[in-house]
Write a protein that holds these residues in place. Structure first.
Motif, short mmCIF file in Angstrom:
data_model
loop_
_atom_site.label_atom_id
_atom_site.label_comp_id
_atom_site.label_asym_id
_atom_site.label_seq_id
_atom_site.Cartn_x
_atom_site.Cartn_y
_atom_site.Cartn_z
N LYS A 1 0.84 -1.20 0.00
CA LYS A 1 0.00 0.00 0.00
C LYS A 1 0.87 1.26 0.00
CE LYS A 1 -4.10 1.29 -0.16
NZ LYS A 1 -4.76 0.99 -1.42
N VAL A 2 1.90 1.27 0.85
CA VAL A 2 2.77 2.44 0.92
C VAL A 2 3.45 2.67 -0.44
CG1 VAL A 2 4.84 3.42 2.02
CG2 VAL A 2 3.11 2.24 3.42
N LEU A 3 3.88 1.59 -1.07
CA LEU A 3 4.52 1.74 -2.38
C LEU A 3 3.54 2.33 -3.39
CD1 LEU A 3 6.49 -1.65 -2.55
CD2 LEU A 3 7.48 0.64 -2.37
N GLU A 4 2.30 1.92 -3.28
CA GLU A 4 1.26 2.43 -4.18
C GLU A 4 1.02 3.92 -3.89
OE1 GLU A 4 -2.50 0.21 -3.99
OE2 GLU A 4 -3.47 2.15 -4.38
N LEU A 5 0.92 4.25 -2.60
CA LEU A 5 0.68 5.66 -2.24
C LEU A 5 1.84 6.55 -2.69
CD1 LEU A 5 -0.81 5.22 1.35
CD2 LEU A 5 -2.03 5.82 -0.75
N LEU A 6 3.01 5.96 -2.80
CA LEU A 6 4.17 6.72 -3.28
C LEU A 6 4.11 6.92 -4.79
CD1 LEU A 6 6.97 5.12 -1.09
CD2 LEU A 6 6.53 7.58 -1.28
#
Ligand code: ARG
Length: 560
Positions: A340-345
């Motif tokens: 999720k964090v990678l996506e939000l980035l």
């Protein structure tokens, strides 16, 4: 030839793609109605007609040919009976030609897959809990390579953390070089366990200082750390060798020490980093998850921080099409957060990250990894299995030569097969007797079937392959050949689902069908022509079983 594909090409349904038809075609267990069947229920809506009349209409439209002997419509199913003689000949010839490559493909050409598996922790026991990740990851490695992918096997070592400060401190207080040299990882592990139960406040403080020294590049602290690391790797390498497991990279958590800051900076720049009680987090409440912790209040990084840095590094270094993490389901949340964090980035490749989760392994007596301090070392499980395999071989076939070597293949194969036979997400209870059964659904059973096939071929001596034209294959022969023809699709299916158990189950099914054929049909004493055909079936079965087992990492003894 892919018969399903051949049939799919012949069926034209308006508004339905060939792929969809292909995937709808089933192989009915009872072949009296046909060898392949297309259920027409799905198409009723698009075609605004009943399944029964759709099947009837399609049956009239498609003409029989050399490959398809008969087409019938029964209760909404379109059934295909194939020309068995040419099917048998075609399948056996293909296997004969392709040999060890049978089932492989170039579908992965130009694509890269990273697989993170085994990922052992330095100075900690390599225990039964590591069995699944190690053999699952290794099998996926072999499967994807077989399908033409460029595969990068990564052992993401657990070599970072305050525990190494503790270890150095324990060694300084209680350690003894000769003992560690002699007993390696076992001695190191004892020191660590002792620290956790006996360390004083002062020692805890000292341990934090040692950890800081490792971090700041202190020579002595790093030498000790590297020593413990090399002892661990030396120990696990022996096991990897026995299990036929390889890696292309051992870049572990520590490797990312200097690669986390850019990720933290980017999180800040994209306004994703929030402060919470002095710690830095990414708030994931909106997505129904607890926050992803990036920096502790003392500024220390976390497991997640290093995984984020590792993901970027892998993308940059390998430009992967998929990045798999073969890690127990206990870490479901961790990977959901990371992805999720990678996506939000804003990384579109976040969608290519896959957590291949698997269940727990326990032993029949209830022992399980590190709980209650009852560590079951993986090596002990393997040794015990090999020992038991030796005893079984001794009993079944006392005259067998090279028994120790065969017992190693059988015992190790039993451990691997036991871990791969069930759908990976299921918890497994490992039973020595079960995995070593000669007639159960085991690796041993498949290996034994290979030995049986090889012995038939040896007795037969040289022969010229024959596929008598117009020969009406016996049901048992046809069943084996049909199973053989499924192998390429099985390998693809296993890859798509990240599920080596599909291949393990297939190997058992093929073995069962072959054994039925072996007992029901005379092979060596059959009439000329039929004898050669049956020998071809035997040889193709041996080849396909060997290919299947190789993809699981299991070696096949010549004799058993
Ligand atoms: N060393 C970890 C453990 O034993 C597994 C690491 C899995 N890989 C990763 N990239 N997080 O739990």
């Amino acid at each position: 030839m892919d018969y399903k594909k051949y049939i799919a090409q012949k069926i034209k349904v308006v508004g339905v793609s060939e792929e969809e038809i292909y995937s709808s075609i089933a192989v009915p267990p009872d072949t009296s109605m046909g060898d392949y069947a297309l259920p027409c229920f799905k198409f009723a809506k698009v075609l605004r007609s009943s399944p029964v009349s759709i099947a009837q209409k399609l049956a009239q439209e498609i003409a029989a040919d050399d490959v398809i002997a008969k087409i019938t419509a029964v209760n909404g199913y379109l059934n295909f009976a194939i020309n068995r003689g040419s099917f048998v000949a075609d399948t056996l010839k293909t296997i004969e030609e392709q040999g060890a490559r049978y089932g492989s493909s170039d579908m992965g050409a130009g694509k890269t897959i990273c697989i993170d598996y085994s990922s052992v922790n330095i100075a900690k026991p390599f225990h039964i809990g590591h069995l699944s990740t190690t053999v699952l990851g290794s099998s996926l490695y072999k499967i994807f390579s077989f399908l033409g992918y460029n595969v990068v096997g990564i052992n993401h070592l657990g070599d970072y953390g305050t525990q190494f400060g503790k270890l150095i401190c324990a060694y300084k207080h209680w350690g003894n070089k000769e003992d560690v040299d002699r007993r390696g990882i076992f001695a190191v592990n004892e020191l660590y366990v002792r620290f956790n139960s006996e360390a004083t406040e002062d020692m805890e403080r000292e341990a934090r200082e040692y950890f800081r020294l490792i971090e700041s590049g202190d020579k002595e602290a790093n030498e000790l750390f590297e020593w413990f690391k090399s002892l661990t790797l030396k120990y696990v390498d022996k096991i990897y060798e026995r299990l036929d497991v390889k890696f292309d990279s051992y870049n572990g958590e520590r490797f990312y020490t200097d690669k986390m800051q850019p990720v933290i900076d980017e999180l800040k720049a994209k306004n994703l980093l929030k402060e919470s009680d002095g710690a830095s987090i990414v708030d994931l409440e909106e997505y129904g998850m607890p926050p992803c912790l990036i920096l502790r209040s003392d500024g220390a990084s976390l497991y997640a921080t290093r995984d984020l840095a590792a993901a970027y590094y892998r993308k940059k270094t390998y430009d992967f099409d998929k990045c798999l993490y073969v890690v127990a389901y206990q870490q479901n949340l961790h990977f959901k957060q990371i992805f999720k964090v990678l996506e939000l980035l804003g990384n579109d490749w976040a969608k290519d990250m896959v957590h291949v989760a698997y269940g727990m392994v326990s032993l029949e007596d209830g022992a399980m990894s590190t709980r209650n301090g009852r560590v079951v070392w993986l090596e002990d499980v393997i040794d015990k299995c090999v020992e038991k395999a030796y005893a079984v071989l001794q009993e079944k076939n006392p005259d067998l030569e090279d028994k120790a070597d065969i017992a190693e293949k059988v015992g190790v194969g039993a451990v691997i097969f036991g871990a791969l036979y069930n759908s990976k997400i299921k918890d497994i209870v490992f039973s020595y007797d079960k995995v070593l059964s000669f007639d159960g659904e085991t690796g041993v059973y498949c290996q034994y079937t290979c030995a049986r096939a090889r012995s038939v071929l040896e007795k037969a001596g040289a022969f010229v392959a024959a596929y008598p034209a117009g020969y009406e294959a016996e049901e048992q022969e046809f069943e084996v050949v049909k199973a053989l023809s499924r192998f390429p699709a099985i390998v693809k299916d296993a890859a798509e689902k990240y599920e080596p158990s599909i291949i393990a189950r297939y190997a058992v099914d093929l073995s069962q069908k072959f054994n039925k054929f072996y007992f029901d049909c005379k092979i060596l004493a059959a009439d000329d022509g039929v004898r050669e055909l049956r020998l071809c079936i035997t040889r193709a079965t041996l080849q396909t079983l060997e290919n299947s087992l190789a993809l699981l990492g299991i070696k096949v003894p010549e004799k058993m």
